[in-house]
Every structure is written in structure tokens, then in C-alpha cells.
Design a protein around this motif. Structure first.
Motif, PDB file in Angstrom:
ATOM      1  N   MET A  54       0.809  -1.208   0.000  1.00  0.00           N
ATOM      2  CA  MET A  54       0.000   0.000   0.000  1.00  0.00           C
ATOM      3  C   MET A  54       0.848   1.265   0.000  1.00  0.00           C
ATOM      4  SD  MET A  54      -2.801   1.138   2.760  1.00  0.00           S
ATOM      5  CE  MET A  54      -3.477   2.766   2.740  1.00  0.00           C
ATOM      6  N   SER A  55       1.961   1.201   0.711  1.00  0.00           N
ATOM      7  CA  SER A  55       2.754   2.421   0.792  1.00  0.00           C
ATOM      8  C   SER A  55       3.866   2.447  -0.245  1.00  0.00           C
ATOM      9  CB  SER A  55       3.361   2.563   2.182  1.00  0.00           C
ATOM     10  OG  SER A  55       4.380   1.604   2.337  1.00  0.00           O
ATOM     11  N   ASP A  56       3.768   1.626  -1.251  1.00  0.00           N
ATOM     12  CA  ASP A  56       4.828   1.566  -2.247  1.00  0.00           C
ATOM     13  C   ASP A  56       5.094   2.904  -2.911  1.00  0.00           C
ATOM     14  OD1 ASP A  56       5.607  -0.927  -1.867  1.00  0.00           O
ATOM     15  OD2 ASP A  56       4.812  -1.771  -3.726  1.00  0.00           O
ATOM     16  N   ASN A  57       4.033   3.686  -3.058  1.00  0.00           N
ATOM     17  CA  ASN A  57       4.255   4.976  -3.701  1.00  0.00           C
ATOM     18  C   ASN A  57       4.983   5.946  -2.770  1.00  0.00           C
ATOM     19  OD1 ASN A  57       1.989   4.615  -2.243  1.00  0.00           O
ATOM     20  ND2 ASN A  57       0.625   5.746  -3.601  1.00  0.00           N
ATOM     21  N   LEU A  58       4.882   5.687  -1.459  1.00  0.00           N
ATOM     22  CA  LEU A  58       5.678   6.521  -0.547  1.00  0.00           C
ATOM     23  C   LEU A  58       7.081   5.968  -0.420  1.00  0.00           C
ATOM     24  CD1 LEU A  58       3.717   7.668   2.611  1.00  0.00           C
ATOM     25  CD2 LEU A  58       5.094   9.024   1.062  1.00  0.00           C
ATOM     26  N   ILE A 108      -0.795  -0.448   9.721  1.00  0.00           N
ATOM     27  CA  ILE A 108      -2.118  -0.107  10.242  1.00  0.00           C
ATOM     28  C   ILE A 108      -3.117  -0.172   9.097  1.00  0.00           C
ATOM     29  CG2 ILE A 108      -3.502   1.751  11.254  1.00  0.00           C
ATOM     30  CD1 ILE A 108      -0.763   2.597  12.589  1.00  0.00           C
ATOM     31  N   GLU A 109      -4.108  -1.025   9.274  1.00  0.00           N
ATOM     32  CA  GLU A 109      -5.042  -1.220   8.171  1.00  0.00           C
ATOM     33  C   GLU A 109      -6.329  -0.447   8.390  1.00  0.00           C
ATOM     34  OE1 GLU A 109      -5.579  -5.292   6.780  1.00  0.00           O
ATOM     35  OE2 GLU A 109      -3.737  -5.774   7.865  1.00  0.00           O
ATOM     36  N   SER A 110      -6.733   0.220   7.358  1.00  0.00           N
ATOM     37  CA  SER A 110      -8.035   0.881   7.388  1.00  0.00           C
ATOM     38  C   SER A 110      -8.435   1.151   5.946  1.00  0.00           C
ATOM     39  CB  SER A 110      -7.973   2.184   8.179  1.00  0.00           C
ATOM     40  OG  SER A 110      -7.497   3.233   7.372  1.00  0.00           O
ATOM     41  N   GLU A 111      -9.626   1.622   5.764  1.00  0.00           N
ATOM     42  CA  GLU A 111     -10.079   1.945   4.405  1.00  0.00           C
ATOM     43  C   GLU A 111      -9.212   3.058   3.830  1.00  0.00           C
ATOM     44  OE1 GLU A 111     -13.129   0.799   2.741  1.00  0.00           O
ATOM     45  OE2 GLU A 111     -12.938  -0.846   4.167  1.00  0.00           O
ATOM     46  N   ARG A 112      -8.881   3.983   4.714  1.00  0.00           N
ATOM     47  CA  ARG A 112      -8.059   5.101   4.268  1.00  0.00           C
ATOM     48  C   ARG A 112      -7.235   5.592   5.462  1.00  0.00           C
ATOM     49  NH1 ARG A 112     -10.176  10.471   1.034  1.00  0.00           N
ATOM     50  NH2 ARG A 112      -8.155  11.470   0.954  1.00  0.00           N
ATOM     51  N   HIS A 156       1.855  38.296   8.726  1.00  0.00           N
ATOM     52  CA  HIS A 156       0.650  39.020   8.325  1.00  0.00           C
ATOM     53  C   HIS A 156      -0.583  38.879   9.212  1.00  0.00           C
ATOM     54  CE1 HIS A 156       2.468  40.361   4.616  1.00  0.00           C
ATOM     55  NE2 HIS A 156       2.843  39.133   4.351  1.00  0.00           N
ATOM     56  N   THR A 157      -0.584  37.891  10.132  1.00  0.00           N
ATOM     57  CA  THR A 157      -1.834  37.675  10.866  1.00  0.00           C
ATOM     58  C   THR A 157      -1.902  38.520  12.140  1.00  0.00           C
ATOM     59  OG1 THR A 157      -0.860  35.823  12.048  1.00  0.00           O
ATOM     60  CG2 THR A 157      -2.090  35.314  10.051  1.00  0.00           C
ATOM     61  N   THR A 158      -3.100  38.606  12.717  1.00  0.00           N
ATOM     62  CA  THR A 158      -3.261  39.351  13.972  1.00  0.00           C
ATOM     63  C   THR A 158      -2.911  38.484  15.173  1.00  0.00           C
ATOM     64  OG1 THR A 158      -5.594  38.846  13.674  1.00  0.00           O
ATOM     65  CG2 THR A 158      -4.926  41.101  13.289  1.00  0.00           C
ATOM     66  N   GLU A 159      -3.261  37.206  15.113  1.00  0.00           N
ATOM     67  CA  GLU A 159      -2.939  36.349  16.257  1.00  0.00           C
ATOM     68  C   GLU A 159      -2.390  34.983  15.851  1.00  0.00           C
ATOM     69  OE1 GLU A 159      -6.624  35.071  18.267  1.00  0.00           O
ATOM     70  OE2 GLU A 159      -7.636  36.519  16.972  1.00  0.00           O
ATOM     71  N   GLY A 160      -1.745  34.903  14.724  1.00  0.00           N
ATOM     72  CA  GLY A 160      -1.168  33.632  14.306  1.00  0.00           C
ATOM     73  C   GLY A 160      -2.193  32.725  13.662  1.00  0.00           C
ATOM     74  N   GLY A 161      -1.874  31.449  13.577  1.00  0.00           N
ATOM     75  CA  GLY A 161      -2.780  30.521  12.924  1.00  0.00           C
ATOM     76  C   GLY A 161      -2.294  29.091  13.081  1.00  0.00           C
ATOM     77  N   VAL A 162      -2.845  28.213  12.239  1.00  0.00           N
ATOM     78  CA  VAL A 162      -2.586  26.778  12.378  1.00  0.00           C
ATOM     79  C   VAL A 162      -2.115  26.196  11.050  1.00  0.00           C
ATOM     80  CG1 VAL A 162      -3.701  24.540  12.825  1.00  0.00           C
ATOM     81  CG2 VAL A 162      -4.319  26.540  14.206  1.00  0.00           C
ATOM     82  N   ILE A 163      -1.132  25.302  11.142  1.00  0.00           N
ATOM     83  CA  ILE A 163      -0.737  24.520   9.967  1.00  0.00           C
ATOM     84  C   ILE A 163      -1.129  23.075  10.249  1.00  0.00           C
ATOM     85  CG2 ILE A 163       1.172  23.646   8.553  1.00  0.00           C
ATOM     86  CD1 ILE A 163       2.736  26.138   9.301  1.00  0.00           C
ATOM     87  N   ARG A 164      -1.858  22.490   9.321  1.00  0.00           N
ATOM     88  CA  ARG A 164      -2.290  21.115   9.486  1.00  0.00           C
ATOM     89  C   ARG A 164      -1.880  20.382   8.216  1.00  0.00           C
ATOM     90  NH1 ARG A 164      -6.538  18.127   7.767  1.00  0.00           N
ATOM     91  NH2 ARG A 164      -7.629  16.741   9.206  1.00  0.00           N
ATOM     92  N   ALA A 165      -1.033  19.379   8.392  1.00  0.00           N
ATOM     93  CA  ALA A 165      -0.581  18.617   7.229  1.00  0.00           C
ATOM     94  C   ALA A 165      -1.100  17.203   7.356  1.00  0.00           C
ATOM     95  CB  ALA A 165       0.935  18.614   7.161  1.00  0.00           C
ATOM     96  N   GLU A 166      -1.790  16.734   6.329  1.00  0.00           N
ATOM     97  CA  GLU A 166      -2.294  15.368   6.339  1.00  0.00           C
ATOM     98  C   GLU A 166      -1.533  14.569   5.292  1.00  0.00           C
ATOM     99  OE1 GLU A 166      -6.489  14.910   5.774  1.00  0.00           O
ATOM    100  OE2 GLU A 166      -6.400  12.742   6.110  1.00  0.00           O
ATOM    101  N   ILE A 167      -0.882  13.509   5.778  1.00  0.00           N
ATOM    102  CA  ILE A 167      -0.065  12.707   4.870  1.00  0.00           C
ATOM    103  C   ILE A 167      -0.769  11.385   4.607  1.00  0.00           C
ATOM    104  CG2 ILE A 167       2.205  11.662   4.505  1.00  0.00           C
ATOM    105  CD1 ILE A 167       3.158  13.685   6.753  1.00  0.00           C
ATOM    106  N   GLU A 168      -0.974  11.105   3.346  1.00  0.00           N
ATOM    107  CA  GLU A 168      -1.574   9.843   2.935  1.00  0.00           C
ATOM    108  C   GLU A 168      -0.639   9.212   1.925  1.00  0.00           C
ATOM    109  OE1 GLU A 168      -6.163  10.166   2.432  1.00  0.00           O
ATOM    110  OE2 GLU A 168      -5.331  12.159   2.139  1.00  0.00           O
TER     111      GLU A 168
END
Lengths: 331, 120, 118
Positions: free
Chosen positions: A1-5, A173-177, A232-244
Motif C-alpha cells: 500500500m505504501s509503495d508509492n511513498l 495499520i489497516e483501514s479503508e483510508r 501578516h496575521t493578527t494572532e497567528g494561525g494553524v498549519i495542518r498537514a495530512e499525509i496519505e
């Protein structure tokens, strides 16, 4: 499944290349005292050459330092012994055949210093001394090779274990996704830590088995976005990275002030950054342009007074194909 | 070009420890705008810059820069030095300004490692 | 080396209205994208190489009496910057080449930075 990674053959190739330069690095990092032999058999200048012959034979060594009252005065080697044997002069004292004033290395030198001597002179071994010139060991080319291999293995194993664990995550870890989510809170104005989140994401991708090109593209895009949150922001922010296994999705959002004109913001050279920020090397109006170049898909949404959301995707190559070079235009 | 040759040409001072001077740099890039470095620098470059804040090191990590030259005799703050040590990126200081430093390296045969943006 | 010779040798585009470039002879070269560095380091009559193309570069060049600005990597100044340059009599030149290469070529032509040359 992870062959492409993680395509096994590619990772090994990268690894080999990395290790070659790593050996060179290690040659500078490792000190002579870490690899030398410290249990040294020594001879006295008045010992007979017959004693040298017996000592060498018994201990299976081919050279020894010669000490007089604790001071290093010479080196006696198998070559000296052969000269002596040819003359049938085994009763002669060591000082007649030894090489006086031998070249030495210091215990605190990096092994590269010892290698330089081995290459330029034809010695097979070098006495190692401390800062006071007292003998503390002896070093051969073999000691260096063994030391480097040991260190390399240590290095390799710890990173390899990490990489192995990480890269098999998707298989184990097995799951649909299955996906892995990394989340970072970025503070406004925090220039000191600017880039830490992107550096961590880049490292995570490399451990997960992504190619250096993918890791670099992703790192650059997230770094620009991270700096935008800080600048540029007034109070910062969030970075969310989803790796599949097939893609990396990055979501960067903040709570204001938002961008007045998104289209204008996307134009190369357009910037609202202050002169202070420009003097730090940022705010040249290239960030978003840069991001667009690095990712396969991006969407910038903003509402003035509310906030901004930047979404990006980098697609990972399908199994058993080579990674697309970063020179090809991803957009 | 070997890093040590570049250092020789720049009469440079190595500020970080454990630097492998035999490392190869493929070419030079002169820039003070980090976005410029990120957008057009190819891997394994020698980055010459007038900045010395920690972001220079972060940028170098992202852009796979081999070593950083701080021009005009700049001495970096501690945070920059520490980050460079941690990331294993050599920091070199030269008394030459950007113009002289780039000029001398170019003359000595170190090619440019910046892709012109217009060629994309 | 005169500015017209430099423009020819490096095939630079002249962005401001042509004045007699053969009358301008740069005293040396200076490269930086940081305005504060230029303000403190560039000498009168220097040829300034930068990737910056925003309005403020014109003010700096006028203030320091620089010979001309070479804008690298094909960066395009906007209309306001061009107008301001005309007003202030600042010569703007442009090239698709990166800063490093531009400096290298100028160095080959003998343009140096006397301030830092030992």
C-alpha cells in the motif's frame, strides 16, 4: 500500500549516496582517541631485537612504540626487524634499528588528521599522544576503518529504525483510508521559531520515505505559508498537514485580518509587508507565487476582517515510478 | 568546487564546528530575499547573503543549501549559530561585501546555481 | 568602464528614458537586496545590483547618487516606480540573469567594489 511513498530500490540508492558523504563527515567528527588502541605493547631502547621478534610473534603485532622513562623516543616496526634479520643481528639493541622521533597524532585530533599522515607518509601506524606528549595509544588505518564503520552503523541504524517504523506505518495499520495528521500552532510575530514547523514536516516526510524532491517542495511551500502567518496575521494561525500514501494535503488557516484582494496578493512582487519585514529578507511579494510553483494544487480563500485559509496538495507518484523532478512545472 | 577552496577565495572564517571542508558546492547564489532563495536555488548551493538572522538557516535547510556565507564580516547572533550547528549547515564569514564575494567566486569558476525565473 | 559599454556587454534592458549612458562611469559595484545595507554601504556613483523592484529603491538610489540600478531575474518595477525614476533621474536597467551571474560578469569587466577590496 505504501509503495508509492516508499519504493525500496529508490530508498536504498538515496541511502548509499547519503552514506558516502556521511563517512566523510564522520572522519571530521570522530576523534583519534575514540578509535585508537589504548592497550599498547611498548619496547625499551635497550631491549634486544630478539625480544622484539618474540613479542611481535606472540602478540601478532607489526610495530611498537619505544619508550625510555615514559617518553616516546621511537617506533620499531616489522620492517626494521626484517632489516635486522637479514643482517643476523638479533642481539643488537632496539635503538639501533628503531625509527627515532616518530610522527605522532594527538588524541583530540579528528581521524582525518591521522588519515592525512597515512596518505602522505608510508607509515602503517602512528603513536597517539596527549597534550603533554605522553603516549596514550596507537592507531592504524584498520582502526580508523573499523571506527568509521561502527559509527556509521550506529548512525544508520538509529535513523534506519526510525525510517523503517515510519515508512511501514501505512502498511502496519489497516483501514479503508489511513492518514497521518501533523498539526502546528504558529504565533504571530514569532520570527525566532519561524520555520520550525516546516522543518519538522520536511523531516517527517523524509522518514516516511518521500523522495528528497517531494520533501523539498513541500518544505518550501509550508515555510512560505508559515512565514505568512508570522508576518501578516493578527494572532497567528494553524498549519495542518495530512499525509496519505497518495498525497500530502496542507491546510493553513488564521483568524485575521484576511486579505483584501486575493487576486492582487497572488501577483508576483505584490506585498503589504512593512519595511522592517523586508529588511529581514521577507515580504518581497514572492511567497504565494512560490507556493504555487511547489504544489500541485492550491486554493486561497480569504475574507477581510475574518481570516484566510490556504489549502495545498502535493500528489505522490504512483507505485514503482520515479518521482517527478522539481524542475518540471507542477502547476 | 570544494568548500575549502571557496573559503580560501573569500578569505573566510568558519564559524561553526565539525565542518567537512572537502564538501562540494555546485554553484553560488547571492540573495538577501529568502523567497528568492526558496524559489530559484538548486540543491547543493553556496548561499551568499547579507542577512544573519536564524531564518537564513531555516531557508537553507528548506532549499538544501550546502553552506552559508555571511558577507561584509557579519557576525551572526547566537540563535543563528546554534541553529546552524543543530542543522549541520556550515556558516562562513567573509569581510568582502556581496559584490566582491560573488565576483571573486565567479571569476574562480564557481557557476551560478540560481535558475532564472523566466525560464520556467 | 562606461555604462553604455556595460549595458551592451550584459545586454541589459534600459527601462527609463534613454539618456547618454556613455557619460556615466560607475565608481564600482554594490549588491544587496536590503535597503538598510545599501544605505550604509553603497558609495556615490556605484552601480547597484538588486532583485528588488519596488518604489523605495528609487529613493535610495537618488539619495545616494548611485550610477544606476540593475534589477535582476527579470523582476518588473511597476508604473509608479518607473515614473518616480524618471522624475529623480535614476537610471533603471533590467536583466533576466540572477544577481550572482550579473556580479560575476561585471567583475569580469573590471567593475569592483573598492570599499572592500584589500
Amino acid at each position: 500500500m505504501s509503495d508509492n511513498l516508499l519504493s525500496a530500490s529508490r530508498v536504498i540508492t538515496d541511502k548509499v549516496a547519503e552514506n558516502i558523504s556521511r563517512v566523510e563527515e564522520l572522519a571530521y567528527e570522530i576523534r583519534v582517541r575514540e578509535v585508537m588502541t589504548s592497550q599498547v605493547i611498548t619496547m625499551h631502547p635497550n631491549d634486544a631485537m630478539q625480544t622484539v621478534l618474540e613479542t611481535f610473534r606472540q602478540a601478532r603485532i607489526s610495530g611498537a612504540p619505544v619508550l625510555e622513562e615514559g617518553n616516546l623516543i621511537g617506533l620499531i616496526s616489522i620492517e626494521d626487524l626484517i632489516r635486522c634479520l637479514l643482517k643476523q643481528d638479533l642481539a643488537a639493541p632496539v635503538h639501533q634499528y628503531m625509527t627515532p622521533h616518530p610522527v605522532v597524532v594527538k588524541g583530540d585530533d579528528s581521524v582525518v588528521e591521522a588519515l592525512k599522515v597515512f596518505v602522505s607518509k608510508k607509515y602503517g601506524r602512528l603513536p597517539v599522544v596527549d597534550s603533554n606528549g605522553h603516549l596514550i595509544g596507537i592507531i592504524t588505518k584498520g582502526d580508523i576503518t573499523r571506527g568509521l564503520l561502527r559509527a556509521l552503523e550506529r548512525d544508520y541504524q538509529s535513523e534506519e529504525v526510525r525510517r523503517y517504523r515510519a515508512s511501514h506505518l501505512f502498511e502496519d495499520i489497516e483501514s479503508e483510508r489511513t492518514s497521518l495528521i501533523l498539526r502546528y500552532n504558529i504565533k504571530q510575530g514569532d520570527f525566532e521559531h519561524g520555520g520550525e514547523a516546516s522543518a519538522k514536516i520536511k523531516r517527517a516526510l523524509l522518514r516516511l520515505g518521500a523522495s528528497p524532491q517531494i520533501a523539498r517542495r513541500c518544505g518550501i511551500a509550508v515555510y512560505e505559508a508559515e512565514m505568512n502567518l508570522i508576518i501578516h496575521t493578527t494572532e497567528g494561525g494553524v498549519i495542518r498537514a495530512e499525509i496519505e500514501p497518495h498525497q500530502i494535503s496542507i491546510d493553513v488557516y488564521d483568524y485575521g485580518p484576511g486579505i483584501r484582494d486575493v487576486e492582487l496578493a497572488m501577483q508576483p512582487g505584490y506585498s503589504t509587508a512593512s519595511e522592517k519585514v523586508r529588511e529581514m529578507g521577507f515580504g518581497a511579494g514572492m511567497g504565494l507565487v512560490n507556493i504555487k510553483r511547489c504544489v500541485d494544487w492550491m486554493k486561497l480563500e480569504s475574507e477581510w476582517g475574518k481570516g484566510t485559509r490556504l489549502r495545498m496538495k502535493i500528489y505522490l507518484p504512483p507505485p514503482h515510478t520515479h518521482t517527478k523532478g522539481e524542475n518540471s512545472n507542477p502547476t | 568546487m570544494e568548500l575549502k577552496r571557496a573559503i580560501e577565495i573569500l578569505d573566510g572564517e568558519v564559524l561553526t564546528t565539525s565542518v567537512n571542508l572537502n564538501r562540494q558546492v555546485k554553484g553560488g547564489v547571492g540573495a538577501d530575499l529568502m523567497s528568492d532563495v526558496l524559489s530559484s536555488t538548486q540543491p547543493e548551493a553556496l548561499l551568499l547573503t547579507g542577512l544573519c538572522n536564524p531564518q537564513v538557516v531555516r531557508t537553507a535547510v528548506m532549499a538544501d543549501v550546502t553552506a552559508i556565507v555571511l558577507v561584509r564580516g557579519k557576525q551572526p547572533p547566537n540563535e543563528t549559530l546554534q541553529l546552524a550547528e543543530n542543522e549541520g549547515i556550515p556558516l562562513i564569514s567573509t569581510r568582502y561585501g556581496m559584490f566582491e564575494a560573488c565576483g571573486r567566486l565567479y571569476q574562480a569558476g564557481l557557476p551560478c546555481l540560481e535558475r532564472p525565473v523566466s525560464s520556467e | 568602464m562606461r555604462l553604455d559599454q556595460i549595458v551592451n556587454a550584459l545586454q541589459l534592458s534600459v527601462l527609463t528614458h534613454p539618456i547618454d549612458l556613455s557619460e556615466v562611469e560607475p565608481t564600482g559595484g554594490y549588491a544587496s537586496d536590503l535597503l538598510s545595507c545599501v544605505m550604509s554601504g553603497a558609495q556615490r556613483g556605484n552601480l547597484w545590483v538588486t532583485l528588488q523592484s519596488h518604489l523605495n529603491i528609487v529613493a535610495v538610489a537618488a539619495l545616494l547618487d548611485l550610477a544606476a540600478i540593475i534589477i535582476t531575474e527579470g523582476a518588473q518595477p511597476d508604473v509608479a516606480t518607473l515614473e518616480k525614476a524618471e522624475q529623480e533621474g535614476v537610471i533603471l536597467l533590467s536583466t533576466p540573469l540572477p544577481t550572482y551571474t550579473v556580479i560575476g560578469r561585471l567583475w569580469e569587466l573590471g567593475v569592483r567594489n573598492p570599499e572592500t577590496t584589500p
